[in-house]
Write an enzyme that holds these catalytic residues in place. Structure first.
Site, PDB file in Angstrom:
ATOM      1  N   CYS A 151       0.844  -1.114  -0.033  1.00 53.38           N
ATOM      2  CA  CYS A 151       0.129   0.065   0.118  1.00 53.38           C
ATOM      3  C   CYS A 151       0.859   1.175  -0.001  1.00 53.38           C
ATOM      4  CB  CYS A 151      -0.804  -0.078   1.143  1.00 53.38           C
ATOM      5  SG  CYS A 151      -2.130   1.403   1.137  1.00 53.38           S
ATOM      6  N   CYS A 152       1.780   1.224   0.616  1.00 58.38           N
ATOM      7  CA  CYS A 152       2.860   2.403   0.721  1.00 58.38           C
ATOM      8  C   CYS A 152       3.661   2.486  -0.499  1.00 58.38           C
ATOM      9  CB  CYS A 152       3.995   2.314   1.972  1.00 58.38           C
ATOM     10  SG  CYS A 152       3.168   2.474   3.664  1.00 58.38           S
ATOM     11  N   CYS A 161      -3.501   4.691   9.456  1.00 55.79           N
ATOM     12  CA  CYS A 161      -2.220   3.863  10.009  1.00 55.79           C
ATOM     13  C   CYS A 161      -1.569   4.929  11.259  1.00 55.79           C
ATOM     14  CB  CYS A 161      -1.166   3.689   8.718  1.00 55.79           C
ATOM     15  SG  CYS A 161      -1.774   2.725   7.673  1.00 55.79           S
ATOM     16  N   CYS A 201      -0.875   8.670   7.234  1.00 54.00           N
ATOM     17  CA  CYS A 201      -2.286   8.273   6.766  1.00 54.00           C
ATOM     18  C   CYS A 201      -3.267   8.120   8.113  1.00 54.00           C
ATOM     19  CB  CYS A 201      -2.305   7.038   5.985  1.00 54.00           C
ATOM     20  SG  CYS A 201      -1.667   7.645   4.304  1.00 54.00           S
ATOM     21  N   CYS A 225       7.855   3.644   5.666  1.00 53.75           N
ATOM     22  CA  CYS A 225       7.023   3.400   4.544  1.00 53.75           C
ATOM     23  C   CYS A 225       8.108   3.256   3.296  1.00 53.75           C
ATOM     24  CB  CYS A 225       6.021   4.314   4.411  1.00 53.75           C
ATOM     25  SG  CYS A 225       6.862   6.034   4.230  1.00 53.75           S
TER      26      CYS A 225
END
Ligand code: SF4
Length: 232
Positions: free
Chosen positions: A116-117, A202, A199, A227
């Site tokens: 995702c990162c 997170c 985010c 990340c």
């Protein structure tokens, strides 16, 4: 690299404004500053704006930022009369990832979180730095175990450009003193127990005794809590 060692020695005792002025001149038109609207990045935005020199300032909108960060983007532009460039992820990559692994895949495994990162941060960062020879970031050694080795000047192997961390040896108190003295705008989340903001899904507030980045990816071990934006 010898050149980098020379620069680190040369600026070991320099004020941050001297460092910024030198590198803005040295890489004029080929240098960018990446802001995530952290307290460190807000200090750097203030200092960069004070130089009156040209520098591309950009941020990465992952699509999952807290509302407070979006508000800060607007108020920072207004305060410093700047127009920060916003980079978004490739929508096809986000759609494919979410479709196959779910909206909140990052909670399922470190691999998913890193994917995702990668989609939401690393790919846009690569585009943002394309064509630049140097970039500036707000990393500090004190922030976490993963940042203890941060230097003022580094070679960013991933992007093959110079990376400058002007606040590498600042303490958290020094950052807050600067913010108060110059009335630098910061996220309202800092007043609600947040000490490092990324985010929304997170990031959480920390409690007494927890370290600064404890609230980032709190379900992971401390040594995986990056990340991937900052690799030297
Ligand atoms: Fe995705 Fe969380 Fe990384 Fe943001 S911090 S890009 S939501 S895994």
């Amino acid at each position: 690299m010898q050149h980098i060692d020379v620069l680190n020695n040369r600026f070991a005792d320099s004020e941050v404004t001297e460092v910024l002025n030198f590198f803005l001149d040295q890489y004029s038109g080929r240098i960018a500053f990446a802001t995530s609207y952290s307290i460190e990045d807000q200090v750097l935005t203030h200092l960069l704006a004070s130089t009156g020199k040209s520098v591309k300032i950009f941020t990465l909108d992952t699509g999952r930022l807290p509302e407070e960060t979006y508000k800060l983007i607007g108020s920072t532009n207004e305060r410093y009369n700047i127009n920060v460039k916003v980079y978004f992820p490739e929508y096809q990559s986000v759609e494919k990832m979410v479709q196959t692994k779910g909206m909140n895949l990052f909670y399922d495994s470190v691999e998913n979180r890193k994917e995702c990162c990668h989609v939401r941060k690393l790919e846009p960062l690569k585009r943002a730095l394309s064509g630049e020879d140097a970039w500036i970031a707000g990393l500090r050694r004190e922030q976490s175990v993963t940042r203890e080795g941060v230097n003022l000047v580094e070679f960013d192997k991933r992007h093959c450009i110079i990376k400058i961390n002007p606040l590498y040896n600042w303490t958290e108190d020094k950052v807050w003193d600067f913010i108060k003295q110059h009335k630098v705008p910061v996220s309202s989340l800092y007043g609600k127990g947040f000490t490092s903001i990324g985010c929304a899904p997170c990031t959480r507030a920390v409690t007494a005794g927890e370290s600064i980045r404890e609230g980032r990816w709190w379900w992971e071990n401390p040594d995986t809590k990056e990340c991937g934006l900052h690799v030297s």
